[in-house]
Design a protein around this motif. Structure first.
Motif, PDB file in Angstrom:
ATOM      1  N   GLN A  79       0.851  -1.189   0.000  1.00 32.84           N
ATOM      2  CA  GLN A  79       0.000   0.000   0.000  1.00 32.84           C
ATOM      3  C   GLN A  79       0.882   1.232   0.000  1.00 32.84           C
ATOM      4  OE1 GLN A  79      -2.452  -0.285   3.457  1.00 32.84           O
ATOM      5  NE2 GLN A  79      -0.938   0.610   4.804  1.00 32.84           N
ATOM      6  N   HIS A  93      -3.204   3.731  -2.979  1.00 37.04           N
ATOM      7  CA  HIS A  93      -3.358   2.448  -3.655  1.00 37.04           C
ATOM      8  C   HIS A  93      -3.043   1.362  -2.634  1.00 37.04           C
ATOM      9  CE1 HIS A  93      -2.306  -0.138  -7.443  1.00 37.04           C
ATOM     10  NE2 HIS A  93      -3.037  -0.797  -6.583  1.00 37.04           N
ATOM     11  N   GLU A  95      -3.164  -2.965  -2.409  1.00 40.82           N
ATOM     12  CA  GLU A  95      -3.341  -4.161  -3.229  1.00 40.82           C
ATOM     13  C   GLU A  95      -2.706  -5.353  -2.542  1.00 40.82           C
ATOM     14  OE1 GLU A  95      -2.677  -3.610  -7.446  1.00 40.82           O
ATOM     15  OE2 GLU A  95      -1.748  -5.585  -7.575  1.00 40.82           O
ATOM     16  N   GLN A 103      -6.575  -8.399  -5.349  1.00 41.45           N
ATOM     17  CA  GLN A 103      -7.655  -7.470  -5.025  1.00 41.45           C
ATOM     18  C   GLN A 103      -7.068  -6.224  -4.391  1.00 41.45           C
ATOM     19  OE1 GLN A 103     -10.173  -9.579  -2.351  1.00 41.45           O
ATOM     20  NE2 GLN A 103      -8.653  -9.693  -0.718  1.00 41.45           N
ATOM     21  N   GLY A 104      -7.865  -5.171  -4.403  1.00 46.66           N
ATOM     22  CA  GLY A 104      -7.425  -3.935  -3.784  1.00 46.66           C
ATOM     23  C   GLY A 104      -8.309  -2.781  -4.157  1.00 46.66           C
ATOM     24  N   GLU A 105      -7.817  -1.604  -3.882  1.00 43.42           N
ATOM     25  CA  GLU A 105      -8.544  -0.388  -4.240  1.00 43.42           C
ATOM     26  C   GLU A 105      -7.559   0.746  -4.397  1.00 43.42           C
ATOM     27  OE1 GLU A 105     -11.284   0.567  -0.996  1.00 43.42           O
ATOM     28  OE2 GLU A 105      -9.979   2.203  -0.422  1.00 43.42           O
ATOM     29  N   TYR A 106      -7.958   1.733  -5.189  1.00 37.58           N
ATOM     30  CA  TYR A 106      -7.200   2.967  -5.238  1.00 37.58           C
ATOM     31  C   TYR A 106      -8.157   4.129  -5.188  1.00 37.58           C
ATOM     32  CZ  TYR A 106      -7.876   2.683 -10.354  1.00 37.58           C
ATOM     33  OH  TYR A 106      -8.395   2.579 -11.607  1.00 37.58           O
ATOM     34  N   ARG A 107      -7.664   5.234  -4.654  1.00 36.33           N
ATOM     35  CA  ARG A 107      -8.458   6.443  -4.449  1.00 36.33           C
ATOM     36  C   ARG A 107      -7.739   7.622  -5.070  1.00 36.33           C
ATOM     37  NH1 ARG A 107     -12.009   6.561  -0.016  1.00 36.33           N
ATOM     38  NH2 ARG A 107     -12.443   4.466   0.711  1.00 36.33           N
ATOM     39  N   VAL A 117     -13.195   6.186  -5.986  1.00 36.11           N
ATOM     40  CA  VAL A 117     -12.730   4.962  -5.345  1.00 36.11           C
ATOM     41  C   VAL A 117     -12.951   3.817  -6.325  1.00 36.11           C
ATOM     42  CG1 VAL A 117     -12.978   3.412  -3.378  1.00 36.11           C
ATOM     43  CG2 VAL A 117     -13.401   5.868  -3.099  1.00 36.11           C
ATOM     44  N   LYS A 119     -12.546  -0.171  -6.481  1.00 32.87           N
ATOM     45  CA  LYS A 119     -12.279  -1.444  -5.818  1.00 32.87           C
ATOM     46  C   LYS A 119     -12.225  -2.495  -6.912  1.00 32.87           C
ATOM     47  CE  LYS A 119     -14.418  -0.105  -1.529  1.00 32.87           C
ATOM     48  NZ  LYS A 119     -15.365  -0.407  -0.459  1.00 32.87           N
ATOM     49  N   GLU A 130     -15.217  -1.963  -9.476  1.00 26.67           N
ATOM     50  CA  GLU A 130     -16.402  -1.227  -9.051  1.00 26.67           C
ATOM     51  C   GLU A 130     -15.940   0.201  -8.773  1.00 26.67           C
ATOM     52  OE1 GLU A 130     -19.279  -0.815  -5.175  1.00 26.67           O
ATOM     53  OE2 GLU A 130     -18.256  -2.723  -5.507  1.00 26.67           O
TER      54      GLU A 130
END
Length: 135
Positions: A79, A93, A95, A103-107, A117, A119, A130
């Motif tokens: 991260q 970010h 992950e 999987q993960g997410e970034y903003r 956001v 995901k 998403e």
């Protein structure tokens, strides 16, 4: 007064006519056509070996399939983020992967003040995301 001004103008004109100024003006020469200065690149000596090797494409397909189905991904987790108070810019970010599923997410802070956001995950069937927005 007007007569004196008229006489001054006539005298000035007579002086200019008697002693014309010469600027030695010569018209410019026409431009010369451009000269060709580009030379094609010359081959340089190299240690590189240019060799064409022919492969059996079905063998390559079997090897590729074997590598893709019998190779596990490497687990990882990371991260990072940035919060720049001077500019107000914020993004991050996160992950992780167990070797099979990622999987993960970034903003990202958008110019209108919302945070985007995303995901996501990929379990081997393709990338799925998403996207939402936070105020």
């Amino acid at each position: 007064m007007q007569v004196a001004a008229a006489v001054a103008v006539v005298l000035a004109a007579a002086l200019v006519h008697a002693h014309p100024q010469s600027y030695n003006y010569e018209p410019p020469q026409p431009p010369q056509p451009p000269q060709q200065t580009y030379l094609a690149p010359q081959p340089q000596p190299s240690d590189r070996v240019d060799e064409v090797v022919e492969f059996n494409s079905s063998l390559l397909q079997v090897l590729f399939f074997h590598c893709m189905t019998n190779t596990k991904g490497m687990p990882y987790d990371f991260q990072w983020g940035v919060q720049d108070e001077e500019s107000g810019n914020t993004f991050s970010h996160v992950e992780n992967s167990d070797g099979q599923t990622t999987q993960g997410e970034y903003r990202v802070l958008l110019p209108d003040g919302r945070t985007q956001v995303v995901k996501f995950f990929d379990n081997g069937d393709g990338y799925n995301a998403e996207v939402t927005y936070e105020k």
